[in-house]
Write a protein that holds these residues in place. Sequence first.
Motif, PDB file in Angstrom:
ATOM      1  N   ASP A  50     -14.056   4.981  -5.363  1.00  0.00           N
ATOM      2  CA  ASP A  50     -12.816   5.161  -4.605  1.00  0.00           C
ATOM      3  C   ASP A  50     -12.376   3.920  -3.855  1.00  0.00           C
ATOM      4  N   VAL A  51     -13.318   3.081  -3.478  1.00  0.00           N
ATOM      5  CA  VAL A  51     -12.952   1.857  -2.757  1.00  0.00           C
ATOM      6  C   VAL A  51     -14.023   0.798  -2.984  1.00  0.00           C
ATOM      7  N   ILE A  52     -13.585  -0.453  -3.037  1.00  0.00           N
ATOM      8  CA  ILE A  52     -14.495  -1.588  -3.224  1.00  0.00           C
ATOM      9  C   ILE A  52     -14.445  -2.443  -1.961  1.00  0.00           C
ATOM     10  N   ILE A  53     -15.608  -2.806  -1.467  1.00  0.00           N
ATOM     11  CA  ILE A  53     -15.659  -3.703  -0.301  1.00  0.00           C
ATOM     12  C   ILE A  53     -16.477  -4.941  -0.677  1.00  0.00           C
ATOM     13  N   PRO A  54     -15.794  -6.075  -0.869  1.00  0.00           N
ATOM     14  CA  PRO A  54     -16.522  -7.313  -1.140  1.00  0.00           C
ATOM     15  C   PRO A  54     -16.905  -7.987   0.173  1.00  0.00           C
ATOM     16  N   ARG A  55     -18.124  -8.478   0.249  1.00  0.00           N
ATOM     17  CA  ARG A  55     -18.561  -9.219   1.444  1.00  0.00           C
ATOM     18  C   ARG A  55     -19.170 -10.526   1.007  1.00  0.00           C
ATOM     19  N   GLY A  56     -18.514 -11.619   1.374  1.00  0.00           N
ATOM     20  CA  GLY A  56     -19.063 -12.912   0.980  1.00  0.00           C
ATOM     21  C   GLY A  56     -17.995 -13.975   1.093  1.00  0.00           C
ATOM     22  N   GLY A  57     -18.144 -15.022   0.303  1.00  0.00           N
ATOM     23  CA  GLY A  57     -17.224 -16.151   0.368  1.00  0.00           C
ATOM     24  C   GLY A  57     -15.879 -15.817  -0.257  1.00  0.00           C
ATOM     25  N   GLY A  78     -14.388 -17.126  -2.730  1.00  0.00           N
ATOM     26  CA  GLY A  78     -14.405 -17.066  -4.186  1.00  0.00           C
ATOM     27  C   GLY A  78     -14.683 -15.662  -4.682  1.00  0.00           C
ATOM     28  N   LEU A  79     -15.721 -15.047  -4.109  1.00  0.00           N
ATOM     29  CA  LEU A  79     -16.076 -13.680  -4.496  1.00  0.00           C
ATOM     30  C   LEU A  79     -14.923 -12.725  -4.212  1.00  0.00           C
ATOM     31  N   ILE A  80     -14.345 -12.872  -3.011  1.00  0.00           N
ATOM     32  CA  ILE A  80     -13.325 -11.909  -2.597  1.00  0.00           C
ATOM     33  C   ILE A  80     -12.072 -12.055  -3.448  1.00  0.00           C
ATOM     34  N   GLU A  81     -11.711 -13.297  -3.778  1.00  0.00           N
ATOM     35  CA  GLU A  81     -10.552 -13.496  -4.653  1.00  0.00           C
ATOM     36  C   GLU A  81     -10.804 -12.906  -6.035  1.00  0.00           C
ATOM     37  N   ARG A  82     -12.009 -13.121  -6.554  1.00  0.00           N
ATOM     38  CA  ARG A  82     -12.327 -12.579  -7.873  1.00  0.00           C
ATOM     39  C   ARG A  82     -12.214 -11.053  -7.863  1.00  0.00           C
ATOM     40  N   VAL A  83     -12.827 -10.433  -6.857  1.00  0.00           N
ATOM     41  CA  VAL A  83     -12.808  -8.972  -6.773  1.00  0.00           C
ATOM     42  C   VAL A  83     -11.369  -8.464  -6.628  1.00  0.00           C
ATOM     43  N   SER A  84     -10.581  -9.104  -5.760  1.00  0.00           N
ATOM     44  CA  SER A  84      -9.197  -8.654  -5.559  1.00  0.00           C
ATOM     45  C   SER A  84      -8.392  -8.737  -6.839  1.00  0.00           C
ATOM     46  N   PRO A 112      -8.696   0.459  -4.944  1.00  0.00           N
ATOM     47  CA  PRO A 112      -8.375  -0.165  -3.659  1.00  0.00           C
ATOM     48  C   PRO A 112      -9.530  -1.010  -3.121  1.00  0.00           C
ATOM     49  N   VAL A 113      -9.188  -2.130  -2.492  1.00  0.00           N
ATOM     50  CA  VAL A 113     -10.175  -3.068  -1.955  1.00  0.00           C
ATOM     51  C   VAL A 113      -9.951  -3.202  -0.448  1.00  0.00           C
ATOM     52  N   ILE A 114     -11.026  -3.117   0.334  1.00  0.00           N
ATOM     53  CA  ILE A 114     -10.947  -3.434   1.767  1.00  0.00           C
ATOM     54  C   ILE A 114     -11.508  -4.837   1.938  1.00  0.00           C
ATOM     55  N   LYS A 115     -10.664  -5.756   2.425  1.00  0.00           N
ATOM     56  CA  LYS A 115     -11.093  -7.156   2.403  1.00  0.00           C
ATOM     57  C   LYS A 115     -10.336  -8.016   3.419  1.00  0.00           C
ATOM     58  N   ASN A 150       0.230   3.339 -13.430  1.00  0.00           N
ATOM     59  CA  ASN A 150      -0.439   2.470 -14.394  1.00  0.00           C
ATOM     60  C   ASN A 150       0.003   1.018 -14.280  1.00  0.00           C
ATOM     61  N   GLU A 151       1.280   0.824 -13.994  1.00  0.00           N
ATOM     62  CA  GLU A 151       1.798  -0.546 -14.003  1.00  0.00           C
ATOM     63  C   GLU A 151       1.677  -1.250 -12.658  1.00  0.00           C
ATOM     64  N   ALA A 152       1.529  -0.467 -11.574  1.00  0.00           N
ATOM     65  CA  ALA A 152       1.635  -1.069 -10.244  1.00  0.00           C
ATOM     66  C   ALA A 152       0.474  -1.996  -9.941  1.00  0.00           C
ATOM     67  N   ARG A 153       0.789  -3.099  -9.285  1.00  0.00           N
ATOM     68  CA  ARG A 153      -0.210  -4.022  -8.743  1.00  0.00           C
ATOM     69  C   ARG A 153      -0.112  -4.011  -7.217  1.00  0.00           C
ATOM     70  N   ILE A 154       0.415  -2.924  -6.699  1.00  0.00           N
ATOM     71  CA  ILE A 154       0.672  -2.710  -5.269  1.00  0.00           C
ATOM     72  C   ILE A 154       0.165  -1.294  -4.985  1.00  0.00           C
ATOM     73  N   PRO A 155      -0.317  -0.996  -3.781  1.00  0.00           N
ATOM     74  CA  PRO A 155      -0.727   0.382  -3.487  1.00  0.00           C
ATOM     75  C   PRO A 155       0.409   1.383  -3.723  1.00  0.00           C
ATOM     76  N   VAL A 156       0.049   2.558  -4.232  1.00  0.00           N
ATOM     77  CA  VAL A 156       1.034   3.595  -4.552  1.00  0.00           C
ATOM     78  C   VAL A 156       0.692   4.852  -3.749  1.00  0.00           C
ATOM     79  N   ILE A 157       1.694   5.451  -3.101  1.00  0.00           N
ATOM     80  CA  ILE A 157       1.502   6.765  -2.472  1.00  0.00           C
ATOM     81  C   ILE A 157       2.103   7.788  -3.415  1.00  0.00           C
ATOM     82  N   LYS A 158       1.271   8.713  -3.909  1.00  0.00           N
ATOM     83  CA  LYS A 158       1.749   9.592  -4.981  1.00  0.00           C
ATOM     84  C   LYS A 158       0.952  10.892  -5.082  1.00  0.00           C
TER      85      LYS A 158
END
Lengths: 418, 418
Positions: free
Chosen positions: A200-207, A209-215, A221-224, B216-224
């Motif tokens: 349901d959610v991804i939380i990257p913790r680190g530099g 580079g890692l956070i950009e890759r994960v995003s 959804p990512v919390i970052k 499917n296409e969004a690269r932005i959070p969606v409320i749905k």
Amino acid sequence: MNLQDYMSRIGKQARDAAQVLARTPTINKNNALEAIAQKIEQQHNSLVAANAKDLEAGKAKGLEDALLDRLALNDSRIANMIEGLRQMITLPDPIGEITDLNYRPSGIQVGKMRVPLGVVGIIYESRPNVTADAAALCLKSGNATILRGGSEAIHSNQAIAQCIQAGLTEADLPSAAVQVIETTDRAAVGELVRLSEYVDVIIPRGGKGLIERVSNEARIPVIKHLDGICHVYIDDKANLEKAIAVAYNAKTQRYGTCNTMETLLVAEGIAAQVLPTLAEKYQAAGVELRGCTATQALLPNMKAATDEDWKTEYLAPILSIKIVSDYEAAIAHINQYSSQHTDSIITEDWSRARQFLTQVDSSSVMVNTSTRFADGFEYGLGAEIGISTDKFHARGPVGLEGLTSQKYIVLGDGHTRQ
Amino acid sequence: MNLQDYMSRIGKQARDAAQVLARTPTINKNNALEAIAQKIEQQHNSLVAANAKDLEAGKAKGLEDALLDRLALNDSRIANMIEGLRQMITLPDPIGEITDLNYRPSGIQVGKMRVPLGVVGIIYESRPNVTADAAALCLKSGNATILRGGSEAIHSNQAIAQCIQAGLTEADLPSAAVQVIETTDRAAVGELVRLSEYVDVIIPRGGKGLIERVSNEARIPVIKHLDGICHVYIDDKANLEKAIAVAYNAKTQRYGTCNTMETLLVAEGIAAQVLPTLAEKYQAAGVELRGCTATQALLPNMKAATDEDWKTEYLAPILSIKIVSDYEAAIAHINQYSSQHTDSIITEDWSRARQFLTQVDSSSVMVNTSTRFADGFEYGLGAEIGISTDKFHARGPVGLEGLTSQKYIVLGDGHTRQ
């Protein structure tokens, strides 16, 4: 089994465990946290031994000292992990909390009940203590966790994972409540951030580079936060003593943290009074200063700050300084260059303080306070899984509550809609 | 100008307007809402004329009656738009609200301040009144809006957009605070949902096809929410009278809404008492019933319900009925087949009600209440931009608060971290 199947199995097991965890009473979650703490206590020596393997391999690979330091699991860090688990027991359980339960004119009662997010994926780098810390936060908030640590910490992480597994089993919770990925294959990260069916959610913790890759790769959804370009602005209505204390503390209390000040803004009306004293203190502490033209005119022998400096998180004893015309110019600079982490104004002026709080668009906005306070413990969250500079779902330090959602509950006595 | 440049320009204008809106005082936002309401009142005839063009084109294209009905902008719908704008004025402004401001042991004061999300993209289908309703919600919550309506409503939407523009200008707010996309090119939707630099959240409103495409296409959070497969479970400890009233209301009060019950679950211990009466009422109302084998045995001449029925949102006078062994089987069925929209238990049993509230993983969970109550107005949100069945950021009906975030504010008197 190929990687994709392996990750899918991990995901499915986590989803199943999450359904159990969501309805697990507080006492059982606390029992599991205590059991894990005891296992780590008992396995102290084997944790140190596993960590020694990682450290040895790291040295052989030529990892730099800072990385080796983060990797090390010494007595005090093991004690901190155990203390963190026990502190988690003392925190109130957010799950099931009912708020805003009110009668509506129709006669129904409507309120909100706090529920877990479900499955949390944590991707981190070298610090093995994150394994226990993150698992504890997720467990207490009723979420299943999939942990993916750095390959250089694999033995340490697996040793901690064994303690967690043993503790979960002893407390009769599903062992898949916390899973540590066993492969060091980098592609596992790519798979994890696309497991939208199970995570349901991804939380990257680190530099960064890692956070950009994960995003970039995530379909979840990512919390970052990417970086912490934090500002202190000294207004011309500042109290000089407070200004010097805060600006010095915000830079020098620790250099490598995301809430450390990287740019100091000073109103031109007060620059000549405050900058010479501050510069002396910074230089005594070994901080390299880089200034705008006006700053250079005031403090000779200073390197020029370029536009790149305003955009840089040094994470080092370097500080860029800019003299601005007034508080509005300071707000404009911050809203342009800040990474929306933490920004502070030093002023005794009521209206300017109020305006700064409202107009600076950062996740923590401060008045007369060091940016170094921006973290979950200092804010009273009890613990912190990370910091979010986004606005969707969570903003600022994220504790137990950031790992939850709220559903509506509606109570009636046979109420029908007209 | 090509589509990509056009959409980027729209996005950039919205981002700039959002910065102004975020700091616009309540009174100015309310003045704009009133000015827009007056423009719509004044332009009543030109709105009807623009809508007539859309209706004519729709008829020529052979749109079905239900779609033409949704497209129509008659006197009462125009009056409703105006009323909606004026109701929005009466709602409290969520922006700037400070909560949980407490002293920490360090002496700093930490609290949360509510802020707008930024730029909201709304993608909707044939109802032109959404243009005014959505713009009003976003404006009041300090967000800039980019609206993309259905091509069949283009003349109506542009006419409403002109009223909005005129109202914004009269109230001295940036006209880009609300932008209605002028092209009917379907590719504009694809561009909008990828404008991550400029748009903070996308809200699709319409059929399942639109929502799936956007998700499917969004690269932005969606409320749905994708669909509303809502359940009522009649427990064997239910009060018969309440059970019949709620189960009848949940299906028949309106057929085409997402909070209408689609599957009725009945405990086997009470089925023979409650189902014959209910079936008679449903059949008198013209509702087609489809049952599991046990239901068919009890109520002859009934079509069999297949596994497909448990997964179907009919949006029509059709109801599937399943007899289950007990409340735990009901919870299991709901957690498997529900779309996490709204589910209700009818029971007088305290423990079962508590268990249902806790264990059913839907965005609205009800006791002894018709599922038809699940909407923002009935819940007291004042207005509703949509319903979310996700857990990230918002869950359930989304009003003004769902269009906001909370940043931390920290107040001190020169506090430094030790």
